[in-house]
Design a protein around this motif. Structure first.
Motif, PDB file in Angstrom:
ATOM      1  N   ASP A  91      67.236  31.267  46.026  1.00 54.35           N
ATOM      2  CA  ASP A  91      67.450  30.778  44.642  1.00 54.35           C
ATOM      3  C   ASP A  91      66.566  29.618  44.540  1.00 54.35           C
ATOM      4  OD1 ASP A  91      68.136  29.450  42.063  1.00 54.35           O
ATOM      5  OD2 ASP A  91      70.180  29.355  42.445  1.00 54.35           O
ATOM      6  N   PRO A  92      65.147  29.725  44.071  1.00 48.80           N
ATOM      7  CA  PRO A  92      64.223  28.898  43.981  1.00 48.80           C
ATOM      8  C   PRO A  92      64.569  27.573  43.513  1.00 48.80           C
ATOM      9  CG  PRO A  92      63.236  31.026  43.452  1.00 48.80           C
ATOM     10  CD  PRO A  92      64.761  31.361  43.342  1.00 48.80           C
ATOM     11  N   LYS A  93      65.542  27.645  42.349  1.00 46.78           N
ATOM     12  CA  LYS A  93      65.757  26.310  41.631  1.00 46.78           C
ATOM     13  C   LYS A  93      66.448  25.392  42.700  1.00 46.78           C
ATOM     14  CE  LYS A  93      66.198  28.392  37.127  1.00 46.78           C
ATOM     15  NZ  LYS A  93      67.292  28.835  35.939  1.00 46.78           N
ATOM     16  N   THR A  94      67.176  26.032  43.617  1.00 49.36           N
ATOM     17  CA  THR A  94      67.942  25.011  44.460  1.00 49.36           C
ATOM     18  C   THR A  94      67.550  25.071  45.872  1.00 49.36           C
ATOM     19  OG1 THR A  94      69.648  26.768  44.785  1.00 49.36           O
ATOM     20  CG2 THR A  94      69.988  25.351  43.072  1.00 49.36           C
ATOM     21  N   ALA A  95      66.511  26.035  46.315  1.00 51.42           N
ATOM     22  CA  ALA A  95      66.047  25.885  47.804  1.00 51.42           C
ATOM     23  C   ALA A  95      65.299  24.494  48.249  1.00 51.42           C
ATOM     24  CB  ALA A  95      64.665  26.991  47.671  1.00 51.42           C
ATOM     25  N   LYS A  96      65.699  24.451  49.393  1.00 54.98           N
ATOM     26  CA  LYS A  96      65.053  23.145  49.948  1.00 54.98           C
ATOM     27  C   LYS A  96      63.909  23.533  50.991  1.00 54.98           C
ATOM     28  CE  LYS A  96      68.973  20.949  48.460  1.00 54.98           C
ATOM     29  NZ  LYS A  96      68.776  20.030  47.183  1.00 54.98           N
ATOM     30  N   VAL A  97      63.087  22.292  51.314  1.00 58.68           N
ATOM     31  CA  VAL A  97      62.088  22.684  52.167  1.00 58.68           C
ATOM     32  C   VAL A  97      61.812  21.282  53.068  1.00 58.68           C
ATOM     33  CG1 VAL A  97      60.539  21.591  50.573  1.00 58.68           C
ATOM     34  CG2 VAL A  97      59.693  23.653  52.261  1.00 58.68           C
ATOM     35  N   ALA A  98      61.562  21.628  54.285  1.00 59.41           N
ATOM     36  CA  ALA A  98      61.157  20.606  55.324  1.00 59.41           C
ATOM     37  C   ALA A  98      59.659  20.757  55.758  1.00 59.41           C
ATOM     38  CB  ALA A  98      62.196  20.442  56.420  1.00 59.41           C
ATOM     39  N   LEU A 125      54.104  19.444  46.555  1.00 58.16           N
ATOM     40  CA  LEU A 125      54.017  20.494  47.465  1.00 58.16           C
ATOM     41  C   LEU A 125      55.326  21.299  47.472  1.00 58.16           C
ATOM     42  CD1 LEU A 125      52.464  22.168  49.115  1.00 58.16           C
ATOM     43  CD2 LEU A 125      52.777  20.774  51.030  1.00 58.16           C
ATOM     44  N   ALA A 126      56.396  20.293  47.782  1.00 56.88           N
ATOM     45  CA  ALA A 126      57.935  21.037  47.843  1.00 56.88           C
ATOM     46  C   ALA A 126      58.238  21.593  46.445  1.00 56.88           C
ATOM     47  CB  ALA A 126      59.019  19.790  48.087  1.00 56.88           C
ATOM     48  N   ASP A 127      57.991  21.091  45.483  1.00 55.94           N
ATOM     49  CA  ASP A 127      58.251  21.611  44.321  1.00 55.94           C
ATOM     50  C   ASP A 127      57.613  22.972  43.862  1.00 55.94           C
ATOM     51  OD1 ASP A 127      59.364  21.561  41.691  1.00 55.94           O
ATOM     52  OD2 ASP A 127      57.349  21.207  40.557  1.00 55.94           O
ATOM     53  N   LYS A 128      56.300  23.090  44.175  1.00 53.09           N
ATOM     54  CA  LYS A 128      55.196  24.130  44.282  1.00 53.09           C
ATOM     55  C   LYS A 128      56.029  25.346  45.329  1.00 53.09           C
ATOM     56  CE  LYS A 128      50.592  25.619  43.472  1.00 53.09           C
ATOM     57  NZ  LYS A 128      50.914  26.064  41.812  1.00 53.09           N
ATOM     58  N   LEU A 129      56.152  25.115  46.644  1.00 52.98           N
ATOM     59  CA  LEU A 129      56.366  25.771  47.418  1.00 52.98           C
ATOM     60  C   LEU A 129      57.981  26.766  47.150  1.00 52.98           C
ATOM     61  CD1 LEU A 129      55.892  27.354  49.961  1.00 52.98           C
ATOM     62  CD2 LEU A 129      56.818  25.457  51.176  1.00 52.98           C
ATOM     63  N   THR A 130      58.814  25.799  46.876  1.00 50.12           N
ATOM     64  CA  THR A 130      60.217  26.347  46.568  1.00 50.12           C
ATOM     65  C   THR A 130      60.140  27.477  45.497  1.00 50.12           C
ATOM     66  OG1 THR A 130      60.642  24.239  45.218  1.00 50.12           O
ATOM     67  CG2 THR A 130      61.262  24.314  47.437  1.00 50.12           C
ATOM     68  N   GLY A 131      59.065  27.042  44.523  1.00 48.96           N
ATOM     69  CA  GLY A 131      59.011  28.123  43.598  1.00 48.96           C
ATOM     70  C   GLY A 131      58.524  29.526  43.828  1.00 48.96           C
ATOM     71  N   GLU A 132      58.045  29.620  45.046  1.00 44.79           N
ATOM     72  CA  GLU A 132      57.702  30.965  45.984  1.00 44.79           C
ATOM     73  C   GLU A 132      58.899  31.422  46.456  1.00 44.79           C
ATOM     74  OE1 GLU A 132      55.009  32.346  45.217  1.00 44.79           O
ATOM     75  OE2 GLU A 132      53.813  31.037  44.443  1.00 44.79           O
ATOM     76  N   ALA A 133      60.036  30.795  46.443  1.00 46.36           N
ATOM     77  CA  ALA A 133      61.232  31.345  47.382  1.00 46.36           C
ATOM     78  C   ALA A 133      61.933  32.517  46.709  1.00 46.36           C
ATOM     79  CB  ALA A 133      62.202  30.303  47.426  1.00 46.36           C
ATOM     80  N   PRO A 134      62.141  33.464  47.678  1.00 46.57           N
ATOM     81  CA  PRO A 134      62.708  34.709  47.183  1.00 46.57           C
ATOM     82  C   PRO A 134      64.093  34.585  46.415  1.00 46.57           C
ATOM     83  CG  PRO A 134      63.205  34.477  49.602  1.00 46.57           C
ATOM     84  CD  PRO A 134      62.176  33.376  49.181  1.00 46.57           C
ATOM     85  N   LYS A 135      64.577  35.496  45.592  1.00 47.03           N
ATOM     86  CA  LYS A 135      65.958  35.347  44.799  1.00 47.03           C
ATOM     87  C   LYS A 135      67.143  35.171  45.845  1.00 47.03           C
ATOM     88  CE  LYS A 135      64.619  38.334  41.091  1.00 47.03           C
ATOM     89  NZ  LYS A 135      64.827  39.691  40.329  1.00 47.03           N
TER      90      LYS A 135
END
Length: 452
Positions: free
Chosen positions: A119-126, A106-116
Motif C-alpha cells: 500500500d504505497p499510501k501507507t508504506a514506510k521507509v528508512a 526522497l521518502a515520498d517519491k520512493l514509497t510511491g514505487e511500493a507494490p500494492k
C-alpha cells in the motif's frame, strides 16, 4: 616537520605510480581487498558509459562499479546540483533528529514505487548507507514483527558483507569461521540452467519452490520470521528464476507466518527494464524491499521499504543511523529517480537489454564456450562452460576473457560460485553503438580465447 617527513608527505595532488598504489594496498589493506586484472586499472575519470585510467585510456564500463551506475557516470544534472549545494553552503551532514527536505522528498517519491502488497499510501521507509545495512534492518524488522527468528534464504544468494547478512550468504568463499549461522537456513536456488531436480522448462513443476516449504518443514519449528531473496541472484551469477517461482514462494512464506523480503540492491532502480523496482512487475507479494547501488547512481545510500504494520511493530524501540538520509546522498538518489523517469531509462533498459540479449544468443551459436545467456533488462549473465554437455565450469577462461575485453576497451564483471559467469550491467542510458561495441569485443575475445 623534519626534512625526511616532508619528502615522504603526500598531498591530494601527489601523483603516485600504480606500483606505489599497489605497494600501499599490500602493506595496509586487508588481504580480502582483491582487484580485477593481472595489471590492475587505476581509474581516475568517468562520463556517461565510459571510464578513463590515469593514462587517459577510455573503457566502455558495462559493470558500473559492481552494478552501481544507473543514470550514467557523472550525470550533468547530479553534478550541477552538487555544485549548487556546495556553493550555497548547504549542510553536508545532518540526521533524522532534524528535518531535511531531501530525505523527506526522497521518502515520498520512493514509497510511491511500493507494490500494492505494501500500500504505497501507507508504506514506510528508512534510509541506510548500503545494501548490507538495508538488509540488516529488513531482517531486524521481520523478526520484530513476527516474534520469530528463523530466516530462509537461497543457496547462491548474497545480501551483504556485514555479520548478519553473511549468515544468509550462499557461497562458502564469502563466509568466515566465526560467521554466526544460527536461525539461518538456505533452500535450493531456482537455477534453470543447472536445475538440481533435472527438469527443463517443459517438465518443470517448480520443485525449487516446493523445496522452500520442505526446508521450513524439516529445519524449523514450523514458523519463520522471513524469506530473503533477490529477483535475480547477483553475486550468484545473475541466476534468473522463472516468474511463477516468486508468487508460489510468497504464498508458502505467508502460510508459515513469515515476511517476504525482496532484496533489490542490484535489480532495483529500473535495471530490470519494467518498473523502478522489479518486485511489482514480477508480481512478488513482498512485505519488505531493500535497495542500494543504482538507487543513488553509486552514492553511498540504501533504503528499506516496508509495510506500515511491520514498521509499527518497532514502536517504542530506538533505531538510529548516523548518516542515513544525509542531504548530499539523498539528493543524488532523488535526482537519479527523476533522471530515470524523465529520460525514460527504464524503457531503454528494456529495449537495449533485449537487443543485447539477442546479440548474446547469436554469439552463443558461434562460440561453444557460452553455455547459457540469462537475465532481466540490463542485468545480463553469460555462463561459460568448457563443454555444453557436462557444463564443466570455465573459470580460468572467464578470467582470461576479462583480460581480453580490457585490451579491447571494455570492462566486464564476473560472478558465480566458480567465477565462470560474465556479468553485464551497463548504465541504463547505454545506446546501440555502445551495445555493438560490447558485442564486437565479446565476439573477438571469445574467438581469440577459443583458438588459444
Amino acid at each position: 616537520m623534519s626534512l625526511a617527513k616532508q619528502e615522504t608527505e603526500k598531498t591530494l595532488d601527489t601523483v603516485e605510480t600504480n606500483g606505489e598504489l599497489l605497494a600501499t594496498r599490500k602493506a595496509h589493506f586487508l588481504p580480502t581487498a582483491a582487484h580485477y586484472y593481472q595489471e590492475p586499472l587505476h581509474l581516475v575519470r568517468a562520463k556517461g558509459s565510459f571510464v578513463y585510467d590515469e593514462q587517459g585510456r577510455e573503457f566502455l564500463d558495462v559493470i558500473g562499479g559492481i552494478v552501481c551506475i544507473s543514470a550514467g557516470h557523472n550525470h550533468p544534472r547530479i553534478q550541477q546540483r552538487m555544485i549548487e549545494m556546495i556553493t550555497n553552503d548547504e549542510i553536508q551532514h545532518t540526521t533524522t533528529l532534524y528535518l531535511n527536505r531531501y530525505a523527506t522528498r526522497l521518502a515520498d517519491k520512493l514509497t510511491g514505487e511500493a507494490p500494492k502488497s505494501m500500500d504505497p499510501k501507507t508504506a514506510k521507509v528508512a534510509f541506510t548507507n548500503s545494501g548490507s545495512e538495508a538488509n540488516e534492518l529488513a531482517l531486524l524488522a521481520a523478526r520484530q514483527a513476527t516474534g520469530e527468528t528463523m530466516v530462509i534464504s537461497l543457496q547462491h544468494g548474497y545480501h551483504g558483507g556485514t555479520s548478519g547478512t553473511l549468515a544468509h550468504c550462499g557461497h562458502h568463499s564469502w563466509r568466515f569461521r566465526a560467521q554466526p549461522v544460527s536461525n539461518a537456513v538456505a533452500a535450493i536456488a531456482p537455477n534453470c540452467y543447472r536445475c538440481p531436480f533435472k527438469r527443463d522448462p517443459g517438465t518443470c513443476h517448480l520443485e525449487c519452490a516446493k523445496h522452500v516449504e520442505e526446508t521450513i518443514q524439516t529445519t524449523t519449528h514450523g514458523r519463520i520470521a522471513a524469506f530473503l531473496a533477490e529477483p535475480v541472484l547477483g553475486v550468484g551469477g545473475f541466476i534468473t528464476p522463472p516468474e511463477e517461482y516468486f508468487h508460489r514462494v510468497a504464498e508458502i512464506i505467508h502460510r508459515y507466518g513469515g515476511k517476504y523480503i525482496s532484496d533489490e540492491v542490484q535489480t532495483g532502480a529500473g535495471r530490470c527494464g519494467q518498473t523502478f523496482l522489479a518486485t511489482p512487475s514480477l508480481g512478488i507479494d513482498a512485505d519488505i524491499i531493500t535497495m542500494a547501488k543504482g538507487f543513488g547512481n553509486g552514492a553511498a545510500i540504501g533504503a528499506t521499504l516496508m509495510r506500515a504494520d511491520i514498521a509499527e511493530s518497532m514502536t517504542g524501540k530506538m533505531h538510529f543511523n548516523t548518516f542515513a538520509g544525509d542531504p548530499f546522498q539523498a539528493m543524488q538518489a532523488l535526482t537519479t529517480m527523476d533522471i530515470i523517469e524523465e529520460e525514460k531509462l527504464i524503457e531503454n533498459a528494456r529495449v537495449m537489454g533485449q537487443a543485447l540479449k539477442d546479440g548474446l544468443l547469436e554469439l552463443q551459436k558461434r562460440h561453444p564456450l557460452i553455455g547459457d545467456v540469462r537475465g532481466r533488462g540490463l542485468l545480463l549473465g553469460i555462463e561459460l562452460v568448457k563443454d555444453r554437455e557436462t557444463k564443466e565450469y570455465a573459470s580460468a577462461e572467464t578470467a582470461q576473457l576479462m583480460e581480453l575485453m580490457k585490451e579491447r576497451g571494455v570492462l566486464i564483471g564476473k560472478g558465480g560460485l566458480f567465477g565462470n559467469v560474465v556479468r553485464l550491467a551497463p548504465a541504463l542510458s547505454i545506446n546501440r553503438d555502445q551495445a555493438e561495441q560490447l558485442l564486437k569485443a565479446l565476439d573477438e575475445s571469445l574467438s581469440v580465447l577459443e583458438k588459444g
